[in-house]
Design a protein around this motif. Sequence first.
Motif, PDB file in Angstrom:
ATOM      1  N   ALA A  77       0.754  -1.265   0.073  1.00 12.84           N
ATOM      2  CA  ALA A  77      -0.097  -0.083   0.010  1.00 12.84           C
ATOM      3  C   ALA A  77       0.754   1.397  -0.034  1.00 12.84           C
ATOM      4  CB  ALA A  77      -0.968  -0.101   1.302  1.00 12.84           C
ATOM      5  N   ALA A  78       1.934   1.289   0.692  1.00 16.02           N
ATOM      6  CA  ALA A  78       2.829   2.351   0.751  1.00 16.02           C
ATOM      7  C   ALA A  78       3.552   2.764  -0.666  1.00 16.02           C
ATOM      8  CB  ALA A  78       4.168   2.249   1.841  1.00 16.02           C
ATOM      9  N   ALA A  79       3.784   1.516  -1.333  1.00 11.42           N
ATOM     10  CA  ALA A  79       4.619   1.613  -2.755  1.00 11.42           C
ATOM     11  C   ALA A  79       3.517   1.982  -3.597  1.00 11.42           C
ATOM     12  CB  ALA A  79       4.861   0.190  -2.893  1.00 11.42           C
ATOM     13  N   VAL A  80       2.088   1.684  -3.434  1.00 13.86           N
ATOM     14  CA  VAL A  80       1.077   1.952  -4.319  1.00 13.86           C
ATOM     15  C   VAL A  80       0.838   3.781  -4.241  1.00 13.86           C
ATOM     16  CG1 VAL A  80      -1.392   1.955  -4.925  1.00 13.86           C
ATOM     17  CG2 VAL A  80      -0.055   0.021  -4.700  1.00 13.86           C
ATOM     18  N   ALA A  81       0.771   4.143  -2.687  1.00 14.19           N
ATOM     19  CA  ALA A  81       0.824   5.754  -2.423  1.00 14.19           C
ATOM     20  C   ALA A  81       1.997   6.389  -3.111  1.00 14.19           C
ATOM     21  CB  ALA A  81       0.820   5.774  -1.042  1.00 14.19           C
ATOM     22  N   SER A  82       3.163   5.636  -3.057  1.00 14.52           N
ATOM     23  CA  SER A  82       4.148   6.457  -3.636  1.00 14.52           C
ATOM     24  C   SER A  82       4.171   6.530  -5.161  1.00 14.52           C
ATOM     25  CB  SER A  82       5.523   5.783  -3.330  1.00 14.52           C
ATOM     26  OG  SER A  82       6.593   6.246  -3.899  1.00 14.52           O
ATOM     27  N   LEU A  83       3.543   5.294  -5.719  1.00 14.74           N
ATOM     28  CA  LEU A  83       3.347   5.442  -7.204  1.00 14.74           C
ATOM     29  C   LEU A  83       2.523   6.553  -7.601  1.00 14.74           C
ATOM     30  CD1 LEU A  83       3.457   3.621 -10.173  1.00 14.74           C
ATOM     31  CD2 LEU A  83       1.440   2.421  -9.132  1.00 14.74           C
ATOM     32  N   LEU A  84       1.126   6.374  -6.895  1.00  8.69           N
ATOM     33  CA  LEU A  84       0.194   7.685  -7.116  1.00  8.69           C
ATOM     34  C   LEU A  84       0.730   8.774  -7.004  1.00  8.69           C
ATOM     35  CD1 LEU A  84      -2.653   7.599  -7.677  1.00  8.69           C
ATOM     36  CD2 LEU A  84      -3.166   7.577  -5.249  1.00  8.69           C
ATOM     37  N   PHE A  85       1.753   9.405  -6.084  1.00  2.81           N
ATOM     38  CA  PHE A  85       2.206  10.496  -6.088  1.00  2.81           C
ATOM     39  C   PHE A  85       3.113  10.788  -7.381  1.00  2.81           C
ATOM     40  CE2 PHE A  85       6.162  12.902  -4.969  1.00  2.81           C
ATOM     41  CZ  PHE A  85       5.472  14.260  -4.860  1.00  2.81           C
ATOM     42  N   HIS A  86       3.913   9.742  -7.774  1.00  2.00           N
ATOM     43  CA  HIS A  86       4.848   9.955  -8.996  1.00  2.00           C
ATOM     44  C   HIS A  86       4.005   9.968 -10.206  1.00  2.00           C
ATOM     45  CE1 HIS A  86       8.321   9.984  -6.566  1.00  2.00           C
ATOM     46  NE2 HIS A  86       7.959   8.733  -5.988  1.00  2.00           N
ATOM     47  N   SER A  87       2.648   9.339 -10.097  1.00  2.00           N
ATOM     48  CA  SER A  87       1.902   9.265 -11.649  1.00  2.00           C
ATOM     49  C   SER A  87       0.926  10.434 -11.370  1.00  2.00           C
ATOM     50  CB  SER A  87       1.097   8.173 -11.311  1.00  2.00           C
ATOM     51  OG  SER A  87       1.957   6.802 -11.173  1.00  2.00           O
ATOM     52  N   PHE A  88       1.159  11.229 -10.963  1.00  2.00           N
ATOM     53  CA  PHE A  88       0.260  12.525 -10.874  1.00  2.00           C
ATOM     54  C   PHE A  88       0.354  13.178 -12.266  1.00  2.00           C
ATOM     55  CE2 PHE A  88      -0.237  17.305 -10.328  1.00  2.00           C
ATOM     56  CZ  PHE A  88      -1.474  17.152  -9.599  1.00  2.00           C
ATOM     57  N   ASN A  89       1.221  13.512 -12.874  1.00  2.00           N
ATOM     58  CA  ASN A  89       0.992  13.947 -14.195  1.00  2.00           C
ATOM     59  C   ASN A  89       0.604  13.131 -15.187  1.00  2.00           C
ATOM     60  OD1 ASN A  89       2.590  16.252 -13.447  1.00  2.00           O
ATOM     61  ND2 ASN A  89       4.453  15.510 -13.901  1.00  2.00           N
ATOM     62  N   ASP A  90       0.562  11.829 -14.967  1.00  2.00           N
ATOM     63  CA  ASP A  90      -0.040  10.831 -15.993  1.00  2.00           C
ATOM     64  C   ASP A  90      -1.568  11.003 -15.644  1.00  2.00           C
ATOM     65  OD1 ASP A  90       2.575  10.065 -16.911  1.00  2.00           O
ATOM     66  OD2 ASP A  90       2.708   8.345 -15.485  1.00  2.00           O
TER      67      ASP A  90
END
Length: 184
Positions: A77-90
Amino acid sequence: MWLLILGIPTLWLMVGVFVHFGVLDKDSPGWVQAIGSIAAIFVAVLITHRQGEQQTMERRNKDRVVSNLIVGVATRAAAVASLLFHSFNDLQLQVQETNEEILTTVESQVLALRGINPMDLPRPEMVEPFLRIRAIMEQSYVMAGLLAKGRDGYVDRLRCATVFAHNSQAARIAAEELQQAALD
């Protein structure tokens, strides 16, 4: 077990010796019965103690498995939350395939977290960080949905970015707390 294997023949040997030398008289069946009763009580206590040890070991093993499961789910879940932050532009680009993939990933973590009952956690100190991670992922899923779909052309992008950044850090911290609680 060894006590039973050695104890019963020893008891019979003692009775045989007493009978042979005439130590046992007409009251001897009462003595034999008393000794047998004491031995039965002793064996019952030993069996109960062993069962208690086995139940304790089984509970520890189950707690270890549940702790590992919780830590694994929290780490993902923490990795997905980080992915979500990094996918903001997408997400802002509103490309349907990309957004569906991101939203599906986040939703799968939300469902995994919802599937765990906090009452089943093996340690009380695991409940609060677990609930924090679950709330973080649910909030992140809602915000990602708003950002990905755009609500009537208006979405507070700055707020979404801030929430994703905060949630990414908070989920990592909560996952570390769960991992530490599992080790204690």
